[in-house]
Design an enzyme around this catalytic site. Sequence first.
Site, short mmCIF file in Angstrom:
data_model
loop_
_atom_site.label_atom_id
_atom_site.label_comp_id
_atom_site.label_asym_id
_atom_site.label_seq_id
_atom_site.Cartn_x
_atom_site.Cartn_y
_atom_site.Cartn_z
CG ASP A 387 -1.48 1.29 1.56
OD1 ASP A 387 -2.21 1.75 0.69
OD2 ASP A 387 -1.22 1.86 2.64
CB THR A 389 -0.50 6.59 1.59
OG1 THR A 389 -0.77 6.96 0.26
CG2 THR A 389 -0.38 7.81 2.45
CG ASP A 589 -0.26 2.29 6.72
OD1 ASP A 589 -0.96 2.04 5.74
OD2 ASP A 589 0.07 3.43 7.06
#
Lengths: 708, 85
Positions: A387, A389, A589
Amino acid sequence: MKFKIVYDKPQRIRFRCGAYAFDKEYEGAIYNLVTASPYVNSAQVSSANGGILVNYTKGSRSKIIDLVRAINVKTLKKNEPSAEFGIQKIDSDFHDNLFTLVAKHYLSKMFLPAPIRTAITLYRSAKYIKKALKTLWNGKLTVDVLDGASVVACLCQRKFKTAATVMFMLRISGLLEEYTHARTKAVLTDSLAIKTDRVWLVTDDGDVLIPIEDLRVGDKIRVQTGKVIPVDGVVADGEATVNESSMTGEPLPVLKREGISVYAGTVIEEGSIVVTVRQLASNTKISKIIELIGNSEELKAGVQSRAETLADRIVPFSFIGFFATLIFTKNITRAVSLLMVEYSCAIKLSTPIAVISAVKEAADNDITIKGGKYLEAFANADTIVFDKTGTLTNAEPVLEKVVAFGDYTEDEVLRISACLEEHFPHSVANAVVIGAEKRGISHSEEHTEVEYVVAHGIATTLHGKRAIIGSKHFVVEDENVTVTKEQQNIIDEKSGSCSVLYLAIGGELSGALCISDPPRKEAKQAIDMLKKQGIKNVVMLTGDSYRAAKATAAMLGITDYKCQVLPEDKHRYVEEMKQNGQKVIMVGDGINDTPALAAANVSVAMNDASDIARETADITIKGSDLRALVRVRKLSKDLMKRINKNYRFIIAFNSALLLSGFMGIIQPSVSAFLHNASTMMICAKSMTPLTKKNDKDKALSLPEKAEQ
Amino acid sequence: MLKVFKNEKLWCAVAGAAAVIVGKKILKADKTRSLAVTGLAKGMKLQKDAKAAFQNMKDEASDICYDAKTEAGIHEDAAAEEVTE
C-alpha cells in the site's frame, strides 16, 4: 536481611545470605524488588545459597547495599516472577537438571553394585513400557511405542546396560525438548510484552503510562485516535468515533460520548475519550498470540505438521524392519539395532525447534510472527503488494506547488485552502496548512461552518459563494465544476508526480495544490533486495493519479502498479493475484488495508500501522524500516533451507546406522548412542540463530545514495 | 517329639514369625522412628548443602569469568572505574 559480601567490584556486587535465607518461591519477589530500583541494571537471585548478584549503575554501591539490607522476606509476597526472571530460571534449571542427570548416570555406573543398577533400570523402564502400552491401547503406533519396544527388547536380552543407556538418551532428548519449548515461549512473551499493553491512566496530576496489569476496575484511562480500547468500560469524558467491526461486523464507525459503553478490542477512528474501566481484559492479546504460536495446529508451519505426521508414519516400518531382520538373520541383536534407530525422533524434534527458534530470532529483531506457517508462506511468496501511503512513503505529504486560476493569486488560493483544511487534521490537510505557514501566509476565518464529505473533500460558504476543496472526482463529477483543457494542461505540467487537490469557488476552478508524498529513503534498496531474494512481482496500490503512480513506480523499481485504487478495491486486487496462481505478501498499515491484509497469503503491518491492521496482519514489524521485510524473507528462506538440510542429514546418517546395525557392524548400544547423540546435535544446531551478525549488519547498511 | 524339633522348616517358620514380631516392634519403636527421621533430615540437609556448594562454585566461576572480561576491556565502564580507584 543478613548477608555476606562475597564479591565486590565496580558496578557488580554479590551478596550471600545462606542456603536457608529464603525459599525458591520468594526468588521472583526478591528479583522484582531489586530490579525495580533505578540504580540496578540487572540482577540474579538464587535460593540454593541465598545468593543475590546485582549489576548496578556507577556510584550507587551504598544504595544497593542498603536496598538488600532492607529486604525482609516475611513481608514479601510469593508473586509471579517477571518474564525476564523466568528466562533466567529456565536456563539455570536446565543446566542444573542436565548436570544432575549426567552426574547421576555416571556416578551410579561407577559406584553402585550391578544388582542395584539393574533394579533401578527395571524401575525406570516401567515408565516407558507403560507409556508404550497406553499408546498401543489407544490404537496408535507412535514414537512412544518404539521407545518402549527398544527398552523391552534390551531387557529381554538381559542387556540392562544398553537399556539404561537408551533411557538416559531419551531423558536427555526430553529435557532438551522441554527446555527449548519453555525458553522460546518465555523469550517470546518477554519480547512481545515489553512495548505493548500499556495504558494512559488519568490521574489528578495528569496522564501516566502504566502497564495494563496495574489497571484496576474503576480506574480511568485515556484512549486516543487509532488505538484499540483495551478494556470494557463506560465513556467518562470526551467524544470519539469507534470502529466496532471486530465485535459487531458493522463497518461504519459509531459515535461514543459520555455515559455510553465501549468494548475491549474496538478501535477509535477519530477523537479521544476517557474510559472508566468496568471489566479488565483477563487474557491480553499478546498472551493469546503466544498461546496460539505454541498450540494451534492451524498456525503450525505446513512443513512442521508434515514432519510430525511423517515421524509417526515411519514407526510401523521400523517394526517391519525389526521382524524382517529377525526372520532373515535370526539374530536378535541385529534386529534390536533397527529398533534403536529411527528417523522420526530427530525429524519430529528438530523441525519445531527450528521453526520456534526462527520465530524467536525474529522477535529479537522486533518482528512478531504469529505462527510458523507464515514464515513458510513468506519464503514461498513470489509477489509483494505494497500500500503506497504510509508504507512506501512516510505518510507525511508535503505541499510542492500552488496553481492559481481566474482572479486569484497563488497566495490567495493557498490562504483559502489552508483556512478550509485546518478544520480536519488528516495528513493531506496538514500538508496544506504547514505549506501556508512556511510561506508566511496567515488566514482569518471568513467562511461559514465547514462540511466534511468522507474520503472526498470539504465544502463551505465563503462570502456567499460555495467553496469546495478536494479530489478531482469530488470537484468535477460530484460538484459539476468545469475544468477546461487549458487548465488541465497547466495542472498536469506543474504537478508532475504529485497528487492534486482542486479548489473551486462559486462553481469555478480557482486553483490547484500539488502535494507529494516522498518515498522512504530505504524503499528502493529494500525493493531491490527483495527482488534479489526471489520476489518476482512488486506491486504498488495507490489512490494517486496515473502520472503520480507511474513516476513513483519508476523511481522505486516497482514492476506493476494500480492507480486510483479505492480502499475497498485493494482486497479485490489481492484476490485476483491469488487466483492467477501468485503467492502474495501484502504490506499495509491503515484500517482500510485490513481486508486486503486478510486476503493475502501472508500479511505484514509496519510500526505505525493502526492497531486493527496490526491485529489482522500475520507479521508485524516494530520499526518502520522496509528492509525488515528483506530480513524476514532471508530468515524464512534460511529456515526452509535448514529444515531440508536437517531432513537430508537425518535420513543419511540414520540409514547408515540402520545398515551398520543390520550387517552387525555396530552393537545396539552404540547405534542407540550415535542415533541419540546425532538427534541432540541436530536439535542444538536448530536452536542457533539463522542470521549471522555480519549478515545482519550488511542488511541494515544503507548505500551512500540512499543516505543522501 | 524330638524329631519335630529337628525339622528345619519348623524352625524357619518360628524364626520368620519371631522376625515379624521383632521387626514390627522395631519399626514401631520411637527410637527407630526418630533415627529414621534424623537420617532423612540429614540426607535432605546434605542435598541442600550440596546444592548450595554447587551454586557457590557456579557463582565463583561466573565472577572469575566476569573479571577476565573486565581485564580484557569488555566491560569498559567497570574497567575504567577500577583503574581510577
